[in-house]
Design a protein around this motif. Structure first.
Motif, mmCIF file in Angstrom:
data_model
loop_
_atom_site.group_PDB
_atom_site.id
_atom_site.type_symbol
_atom_site.label_atom_id
_atom_site.label_comp_id
_atom_site.label_asym_id
_atom_site.label_seq_id
_atom_site.Cartn_x
_atom_site.Cartn_y
_atom_site.Cartn_z
ATOM 1 N N THR A 5 0.822 -1.196 0.000
ATOM 2 C CA THR A 5 0.000 0.000 0.000
ATOM 3 C C THR A 5 0.857 1.246 0.000
ATOM 4 N N LYS A 41 -8.124 2.069 -2.223
ATOM 5 C CA LYS A 41 -9.010 1.842 -1.083
ATOM 6 C C LYS A 41 -9.233 3.191 -0.406
ATOM 7 N N THR A 43 -11.168 5.145 2.659
ATOM 8 C CA THR A 43 -11.841 5.006 3.937
ATOM 9 C C THR A 43 -12.070 6.401 4.503
ATOM 10 N N THR A 92 -15.849 2.283 3.824
ATOM 11 C CA THR A 92 -14.665 1.897 3.057
ATOM 12 C C THR A 92 -15.119 1.468 1.672
ATOM 13 N N PHE A 94 -13.606 0.252 -2.402
ATOM 14 C CA PHE A 94 -12.523 -0.117 -3.307
ATOM 15 C C PHE A 94 -12.874 0.424 -4.680
ATOM 16 N N ILE A 137 -3.737 -0.255 -3.424
ATOM 17 C CA ILE A 137 -3.651 -1.681 -3.161
ATOM 18 C C ILE A 137 -3.030 -2.324 -4.396
ATOM 19 N N LEU A 141 -6.828 -8.230 -4.470
ATOM 20 C CA LEU A 141 -7.476 -7.767 -3.254
ATOM 21 C C LEU A 141 -7.432 -8.896 -2.225
#
Length: 159
Positions: A5, A41, A43, A92, A94, A137, A141
């Motif tokens: 990440t 990602k 959040t 969150t 993706f 990411i 996943l």
């Protein structure tokens, strides 16, 4: 490919709107993916405040150079009760922007009655900050889909 990440973190102060059209909050950040094959990602968390029991705060994440244009994921709602009440908002998502160029992300807010003031994050001193984290990411996943190469199940994960 190994999972790795690259994180970008930002915080914001209160944004207020009286519109039922999504309006940019002060929570915005950009990230540059190292590969078009990598996911981002997103959040976020903070407290939302509908200033009347007659409305709700709608919160949605968007990608793009212009705020509130390309939605990712679903909207999050905090409803007023019999009296006004603040509520925790956290989500969150993706996203697969499919590019290695800079991608801006913005949390946008709206209300449900096109009249009442709503806030995100709520403006009191103790709850007046929201946080958004963007992480690249790299590769598959983890724990969701073992391989991200042309897997049709990704359509259910990516907004």
């Amino acid at each position: 490919a190994p999972v790795g990440t690259m994180a970008q973190v930002t915080t914001s102060t209160t944004a207020t709107t009286t519109s039922n059209s999504f309006t940019a909050s002060n929570l915005t950040k950009a990230i540059i993916p190292t590969s078009a094959a990598n996911f981002v990602k997103l959040t976020f968390s903070g407290t939302a405040y509908p200033t009347s029991s007659a409305t709700a705060v709608l919160i949605h994440a968007y990608r793009g150079s212009a705020a509130c244009t390309t939605a990712i994921g679903g909207a999050f709602a905090v409803f007023g009760g019999t009296t006004t009440a603040m509520g925790a908002a956290a989500e969150t998502y993706f996203d697969l922007p499919n590019t290695a160029s800079s991608q801006g992300y913005t949390i946008c807010i709206a209300n449900t009655d096109n009249a009442t003031s709503v806030q995100f994050p709520q403006s009191t001193v103790s709850q007046g900050t929201a946080v958004m984290t963007l992480e690249e990411i790299q590769g598959a996943l983890p724990d969701i889909i073992p391989d991200n190469d042309n897997d049709p199940r990704l359509l259910n994960v990516v907004g």
